[in-house]
Design a protein around this motif. Structure first.
Motif, PDB file in Angstrom:
ATOM      1  N   GLU A 203      44.468  44.512  54.546  1.00 29.81           N
ATOM      2  CA  GLU A 203      43.783  44.304  53.283  1.00 29.81           C
ATOM      3  C   GLU A 203      42.286  44.133  53.473  1.00 29.81           C
ATOM      4  O   GLU A 203      41.860  43.451  54.400  1.00 29.81           O
ATOM      5  CB  GLU A 203      44.301  42.991  52.678  1.00 29.81           C
ATOM      6  CG  GLU A 203      45.690  43.089  52.122  1.00 29.81           C
ATOM      7  CD  GLU A 203      45.701  44.029  50.963  1.00 29.81           C
ATOM      8  OE1 GLU A 203      45.233  43.645  49.895  1.00 29.81           O
ATOM      9  OE2 GLU A 203      46.150  45.172  51.152  1.00 29.81           O
TER      10      GLU A 203
ATOM     11  N   ASN B 282      43.811  39.345  43.507  1.00 28.03           N
ATOM     12  CA  ASN B 282      42.905  40.299  42.882  1.00 28.03           C
ATOM     13  C   ASN B 282      43.733  41.351  42.150  1.00 28.03           C
ATOM     14  O   ASN B 282      44.439  42.121  42.779  1.00 28.03           O
ATOM     15  CB  ASN B 282      42.050  40.948  43.981  1.00 28.03           C
ATOM     16  CG  ASN B 282      41.167  42.066  43.442  1.00 28.03           C
ATOM     17  OD1 ASN B 282      41.140  42.331  42.238  1.00 28.03           O
ATOM     18  ND2 ASN B 282      40.461  42.730  44.342  1.00 28.03           N
TER      19      ASN B 282
ATOM     20  N   GLU C 180      36.569  38.285  42.548  1.00 28.61           N
ATOM     21  CA  GLU C 180      37.650  39.234  42.264  1.00 28.61           C
ATOM     22  C   GLU C 180      39.002  38.540  42.073  1.00 28.61           C
ATOM     23  O   GLU C 180      39.923  39.110  41.501  1.00 28.61           O
ATOM     24  CB  GLU C 180      37.775  40.242  43.418  1.00 28.61           C
ATOM     25  CG  GLU C 180      36.645  41.247  43.469  1.00 28.61           C
ATOM     26  CD  GLU C 180      36.672  42.071  44.743  1.00 28.61           C
ATOM     27  OE1 GLU C 180      36.288  43.248  44.677  1.00 28.61           O
ATOM     28  OE2 GLU C 180      37.076  41.549  45.801  1.00 28.61           O
ATOM     29  N   LEU C 181      39.107  37.318  42.559  1.00 25.60           N
ATOM     30  CA  LEU C 181      40.388  36.622  42.508  1.00 25.60           C
ATOM     31  C   LEU C 181      40.655  35.996  41.145  1.00 25.60           C
ATOM     32  O   LEU C 181      39.774  35.387  40.557  1.00 25.60           O
ATOM     33  CB  LEU C 181      40.438  35.539  43.593  1.00 25.60           C
ATOM     34  CG  LEU C 181      40.486  36.051  45.030  1.00 25.60           C
ATOM     35  CD1 LEU C 181      40.352  34.907  46.011  1.00 25.60           C
ATOM     36  CD2 LEU C 181      41.778  36.823  45.291  1.00 25.60           C
TER      37      LEU C 181
ATOM     38  N   LYS D 103      42.917  46.157  42.148  1.00 23.59           N
ATOM     39  CA  LYS D 103      42.921  47.022  43.334  1.00 23.59           C
ATOM     40  C   LYS D 103      44.297  47.657  43.456  1.00 23.59           C
ATOM     41  O   LYS D 103      45.193  47.365  42.660  1.00 23.59           O
ATOM     42  CB  LYS D 103      42.577  46.215  44.584  1.00 23.59           C
ATOM     43  CG  LYS D 103      43.569  45.105  44.907  1.00 23.59           C
ATOM     44  CD  LYS D 103      43.199  44.426  46.225  1.00 23.59           C
ATOM     45  CE  LYS D 103      44.207  43.348  46.590  1.00 23.59           C
ATOM     46  NZ  LYS D 103      43.843  42.653  47.821  1.00 23.59           N
TER      47      LYS D 103
ATOM     48  N   ASP E  91      39.261  39.990  49.625  1.00 24.51           N
ATOM     49  CA  ASP E  91      38.833  39.889  48.231  1.00 24.51           C
ATOM     50  C   ASP E  91      37.710  38.859  48.143  1.00 24.51           C
ATOM     51  O   ASP E  91      37.743  37.853  48.827  1.00 24.51           O
ATOM     52  CB  ASP E  91      40.001  39.415  47.365  1.00 24.51           C
ATOM     53  CG  ASP E  91      41.155  40.391  47.384  1.00 24.51           C
ATOM     54  OD1 ASP E  91      40.921  41.576  47.120  1.00 24.51           O
ATOM     55  OD2 ASP E  91      42.291  39.961  47.667  1.00 24.51           O
ATOM     56  N   THR E  92      36.758  39.131  47.288  1.00 23.10           N
ATOM     57  CA  THR E  92      35.712  38.133  47.079  1.00 23.10           C
ATOM     58  C   THR E  92      36.202  37.111  46.067  1.00 23.10           C
ATOM     59  O   THR E  92      37.162  37.365  45.319  1.00 23.10           O
ATOM     60  CB  THR E  92      34.414  38.780  46.540  1.00 23.10           C
ATOM     61  OG1 THR E  92      34.698  39.306  45.243  1.00 23.10           O
ATOM     62  CG2 THR E  92      33.912  39.890  47.448  1.00 23.10           C
TER      63      THR E  92
END
Ligand code: GDP
Ligand code: MG
Length: 373
Positions: A70, A252, A77-78, A255, A73-74
């Motif tokens: 993966e 996230n 983004e979560l 995606k 994720d920032t």
């Protein structure tokens, strides 16, 4: 120290060790392993062979690992996601009844002999408007099997204990499994509608196992319930939500989907059908999905009531049509941008599986050895 990736071929391993592939093959032979030149080797075989040639092994990431891995994720983004819950406990303590009550359906009556037939997955909306996803596992076998395959999909475990009975062997096993997996537990003390129910006795038994429930001054949440009348079930669900709040479950949704196969089968009319728990990202119709050794385009998706879905976000269980075969429970699923990527990984997994099953076969005929050399 030899730096290698798992599933390197015998030939490449020989080159890394600066020996001829024939030396590797004959060393393997003397160890009772039959390998051919281009055969990929698993971690155990690599370690044994390298040791024979005086090397320690350090495993590095393979191309597949990198493709499967993966991207981080920032924080922005979560987004919060619903908890995924497994109900475990001793036989007849009321797992199926509880799940049924929660879904307001009547599966118990339809089940042959009252035994759960399938590992299904469902999601429900609580009275307070929160989603919770449930895995419907027959006992804890599915939970264990999934974990053995490296799948971690349970956020919270509800341990059902019948108040007219005691902590039984399977109760202990279920507790043990949850503890080993590091999954928080909530005790549902069931059948409190029965005149012979002794919930305090259950709490005492738990205390004797070093599991102090909250009203005994401990850290474990417990709830007295009746899966028959529904008493305490809403409170139990609120406790699940409380537990998951502490866990700060996030994913996230924007995606390519990642998830786990819950079950899969071949349906006469519809082809391969897989129940999938989406864990991150969003699965959409038309997505190219890889599941274990199989891949395909998502043709249709349904929720547990058979309603058609166009997409499924994190913590959503869905039935998916369109795979080229039936993956195994616990296989991971991932969506790829191109069919080529999905096909390559599916093929490489299939090849590894084939080679591994050949190599571990008990009786290898001389003819086979000849062909494989
Ligand atoms: P499982 O084996 O853990 O899935 O248990 P089931 O849900 O099949 O329940 C076993 C039996 O206990 C069934 O006959 C249920 O009707 C009964 N049962 C389950 N929960 C309750 C409850 O809360 N109260 C009463 N009186 N009976 C219950
Ligand atoms: Mg059951």
């Amino acid at each position: 120290v030899l730096k290698v990736t798992e599933f390197i071929s015998a030939n490449d391993l020989a080159a890394l060790m600066d020996v001829s592939v024939n030396q590797v093959i004959s060393t393997c032979m003397s160890l009772g392993m039959f390998v051919s030149i281009n055969q990929r080797l698993d971690a155990e075989a690599i370690t044994i062979i390298a040791d024979e040639f005086g090397y320690d092994v350090e495993f590095t990431k393979s191309i597949e690992d990198e493709m499967v891995e993966e991207a981080e994720d920032t924080e922005e983004e979560l987004e919060e996601r619903a908890p995924i819950v497994t109900i475990m406990g001793h036989v007849d303590h009321g797992k199926t009844s509880l799940l049924d009550y929660i879904r307001m359906s009547k599966v118990t009556a339809a089940e042959a002999g009252g035994i759960t037939q399938h590992i299904g997955a469902y999601d429900v909306m609580t009275k307070t408007g929160h989603k919770i996803a449930f895995l419907d596992t027959p006992g804890h076998e599915a939970f264990t099997a999934m974990r053995a395959r490296g799948a971690k999909i349970t956020d919270v475990a509800i341990i059902v204990i019948a108040a007219d009975d005691s902590i039984m062997p399977q109760t202990k096993e279920a507790i043990n499994h949850a503890q080993v997996a590091g999954v928080p537990m909530i005790f549902a003390i069931n059948k409190v509608d029965k005149p012979n129910a002794r919930p305090e006795k259950i709490k005492e038994e738990l205390a004797n196992m070093n599991l102090l429930v909250e009203d005994w001054g401990g850290k474990y949440q417990s709830q007295e319930i009746s899966a028959k009348t529904g008493q305490g079930v809403d409170e139990l669900l609120e406790k699940v939500l409380l537990e998951s709040e502490i866990l700060e479950l996030k994913a996230n949704p924007d995606k390519n989907a990642v998830g786990t196969v819950i079950e899969a089968s071949l349906d006469k009319g519809r082809g391969y059908v897989a129940t999938i728990m989406v864990q991150a990202g969003t699965l959409k119709i038309g997505d190219i999905m890889l599941a274990g050794q199989h891949y395909g385009r998502v043709k249709a998706m349904f929720d547990h009531k058979g309603k058609k879905l166009k997409e499924a976000g994190p913590s959503t269980p869905v039935q998916v049509l369109g795979l080229s075969g039936a993956p195994q429970a616990g296989d991971t699923i991932k969506v790829y941008d191109t069919e080529r990527e999905a096909r390559e990984i599916a093929n490489s997994r299939e090849q590894i599986q084939r080679e591994q099953s050949l190599r571990t076969k008990k009786h290898i005929t001389l003819d086979e050895i000849g062909r494989r050399l």
